[in-house]
Design an enzyme around this catalytic site. Structure first.
Site, mmCIF file in Angstrom:
data_model
loop_
_atom_site.group_PDB
_atom_site.id
_atom_site.type_symbol
_atom_site.label_atom_id
_atom_site.label_comp_id
_atom_site.label_asym_id
_atom_site.label_seq_id
_atom_site.Cartn_x
_atom_site.Cartn_y
_atom_site.Cartn_z
ATOM 1 C CG HIS A 117 -1.761 1.216 1.334
ATOM 2 N ND1 HIS A 117 -2.151 1.743 2.553
ATOM 3 C CD2 HIS A 117 -2.288 2.036 0.390
ATOM 4 C CE1 HIS A 117 -2.887 2.825 2.341
ATOM 5 N NE2 HIS A 117 -2.973 3.022 1.045
ATOM 6 C CD GLU A 135 -0.572 0.934 5.949
ATOM 7 O OE1 GLU A 135 -0.826 1.250 7.124
ATOM 8 O OE2 GLU A 135 -1.449 0.879 5.062
ATOM 9 C CG ASN A 179 -6.455 4.235 5.314
ATOM 10 O OD1 ASN A 179 -5.897 5.320 5.436
ATOM 11 N ND2 ASN A 179 -6.681 3.680 4.140
#
Length: 601
Positions: A456, A468, A506
């Protein structure tokens, strides 16, 4: 009783008593003295008073060394501070600020004693960041003169001051301390009385979730902290910040917040209680989530949880060429990153025209780098030469790593991975850049789930350092190692996390944003005050509503729905106000209107 109009309000509060000379009280005393106020410092401990004077002497000496004060100004500042061990020293002060430990019993005792000492026009301010100002005021003989004046640590440097009113507080008291805050060079934000107020009300929920994430073993302390620093631009990771604040203090704040909200997100993570009871309260004790050189030290030292040097026992697979699937901003940014690192890149989209458009976006980005002196023209040409475009995924037949960066739609991604499974050679690593969808669902669309990993990247990919690395229960060790080795070549910082909604960033960021929306929805504070509070009080590069409008309200809502569905926590349910704005087409900057109006480009 009202605050007389001819008392502190018109005198600009020339003298202020500060009760409690710990770290915060000392910082407030220094701030007041440097702003020209006569300061009466009071502490029951002569040793604490001595430490406060020594700290201010050292701080002002550093200011002289840095050219921020002259030696004469420093001497004047020091003469404005007098210390005492008796509350009666505050008798003639028009404002008293208490900064004693976060305990109702302790603070109420101070206020009761002050009622019998100070004059009727004296304003009494509590520096609490967790307790109810209303409850403290109600126990006073004159509740109308009691309010909250919440400075942030370190008080001389932090610009935010929350001015907290109860339903009993006199408007004139609020006006007087608000004017004082401005004269101190601070940015006052007016808020109502609820635990945590604005900044801590949002900050401590996020810190609590980070502690719970670490306690669950989902990610290491270093990876959690690095993720939030590099992924959100925060000055400090959440676990390091908890150590700075004090784990016992954080637990107290959260207990107060939970007692008011009954929101599970505010229920202190058990590890906070365990560390507090063990005396491992953070920097002040020399150990908390991290171990420090000694009590009060800011320098972390290696301990049993510090990772060993090296990349680990498993080597990754060789990666010389990369396929990037997609034509949007993320796809072009990722392609640029790989090409600048010297890798051959195939940029594939649904048509040759879309693929070329993505490459043109890379060319424009590189041209801006040349214009800013960050890249030579020769390097620009070499980078572009490493990228070839294609209108079909068949072009990925020989790549060593295939990275999908298409729409955040699971059906679309699964179809693409099914195609990659057929097209890519055996042994190629297949990566998804999803920010919220399950990586295992993409992996199961192939016949080789062991070769699939999440990578990510953050937007804009060329600038953001974080990646990530998301490992599923089926991802092979050498595939995870490959992702780490590739990140090193790209000069990115990889953090490991498991395959669950939101990953690290997130999962911690969007509940915080959602809680900010709830504050506005409940008319507790304004957009501007909340954004100001988080930038000045929390060190955030953008306020939550600025960030929501940049990310896109629709994107934010989708992520929050995924988090709510995954964890089934009522506190994670998207705020109705956010849902209403998205339904109305108010999506943020891209639509011209979100939480604020924006000029359409």
């Amino acid at each position: 009783m009202d605050i007389p109009s001819d008392t502190p309000h018109t005198l600009a509060l020339p003298t202020v008593a500060v009760v409690g000379l710990g770290t915060m009280g000392t910082g407030i005393a220094e701030t007041l003295a440097r702003a020209g106020r006569e300061v009466i410092g009071i502490d029951i401990s002569d040793a604490a008073a001595g430490r406060a004077v020594a700290a201010i002497e050292a701080s002002t000496a550093r200011a002289v060394e840095r050219g921020r004060l002259t030696e004469d100004e420093r001497r004047t500042v020091l003469t404005r501070l007098r210390t005492f061990s008796d509350l009666r020293a505050a008798a003639d002060a028009p404002l008293v600020i208490e900064v004693v430990p976060e305990s109702y019993e302790t603070k109420q005792q101070v206020f009761r004693e002050l009622d019998g000492i100070v004059g009727p026009g004296t304003i009494l301010a509590t520096g609490t960041n967790a307790l109810s100002v209303t409850r403290l005021a109600a126990d006073s003989a004159h509740p109308e003169r009691v309010l909250g004046l919440h400075f942030f640590n370190p008080a001389p440097a932090m610009k935010l001051v929350e001015v907290v009113s109860s339903v009993l507080t006199s408007p004139r008291a609020v006006e007087a301390v608000t004017a004082l805050a401005r004269e101190l060079g601070k940015e006052p934000v007016a808020v109502g009385d609820r635990p945590g107020f604005v900044a801590d009300g949002l900050l401590f929920g996020y810190l609590n979730q980070a502690a719970a994430m670490y306690e669950s073993g989902y990610a290491s302390r270093a990876d959690i902290d690095a993720a939030m620093r590099l992924g959100c631009g925060l000055p400090m990771g959440p676990l390091a910040l908890l150590d700075l604040i004090g784990i016992d203090t954080a637990r107290t704040v959260l207990e107060a917040m939970y007692s008011a909200s009954h929101d599970r997100l505010h229920a202190p993570a058990p590890i906070l209680g365990q560390l507090s009871e063990a005396g491992l309260t953070g920097r002040k004790s020399g150990r908390g989530f991290y171990t420090y050189a000694g009590p009060g030290s800011a320098t972390p030292v290696p301990d049993a949880l510090t990772p060993a040097d090296g990349t680990g026992p498993v080597a990754g697979r060789t990666v010389r060429s990369v396929g990037v699937a997609g034509s949007g901003t993320m796809a072009s940014g990722i392609a640029e990153v790989f090409a600048k690192a010297g890798l051959d890149v195939v940029l594939a989209a649904r048509s040759p025209e879309k693929a070329q458009g993505a490459k043109d976006r890379v060319a424009a980005s590189l041209a801006r780098s040349v214009a800013k002196g960050r890249l030579t023209e020769d390097a620009r040409e070499e980078t572009l030469a490493r990228i070839r475009t294609a209108g079909t995924l068949d072009a990925f037949a020989e790549v060593d790593l295939a990275v999908e960066a298409v729409a955040e739609d699971l059906a679309v991604k699964r179809q693409l991975f099914g195609t990659l499974d057929k097209v890519c050679r055996p042994g190629a690593v297949l990566a998804t850049t999803t920010s919220s969808l399950p990586v295992i669902a993409c992996a199961r669309a192939t016949s080789r789930p062991q070769d699939v990993v999440g990578m990510h990247f953050f937007n804009p990919a060329p600038a953001m350092k974080l990646v990530e690395v998301v490992r599923t229960v089926l991802t092979a060790d050498d595939v995870r190692a490959t992702a780490h080795e590739v990140c090193a070549r790209l000069r990115k910082h990889p953090v490991d996390c498991g395959d669950r909604a939101g990953f690290i960033v997130n999962a911690l960021l969007f509940p915080y944003l959602n809680n900010a929306v709830k504050m506005v929805q409940e008319h507790y504070a304004t957009l501007d005050d909340i954004d100001t509070a988080m930038k000045l009080g929390g060190g955030y590069p953008m306020g939550p509503f600025e960030l929501l409008d940049v990310v896109g309200l629709d994107v934010s809502l989708a992520i929050e729905r995924v988090l709510h569905q995954e964890f089934r926590d009522p506190g994670l349910a998207p705020a109705p106000l956010l849902e209403h704005l998205v339904a109305a087409g108010c999506l943020g900057r891209k639509s011209g209107r979100g939480f604020r109006e924006h000029l359409r480009r």
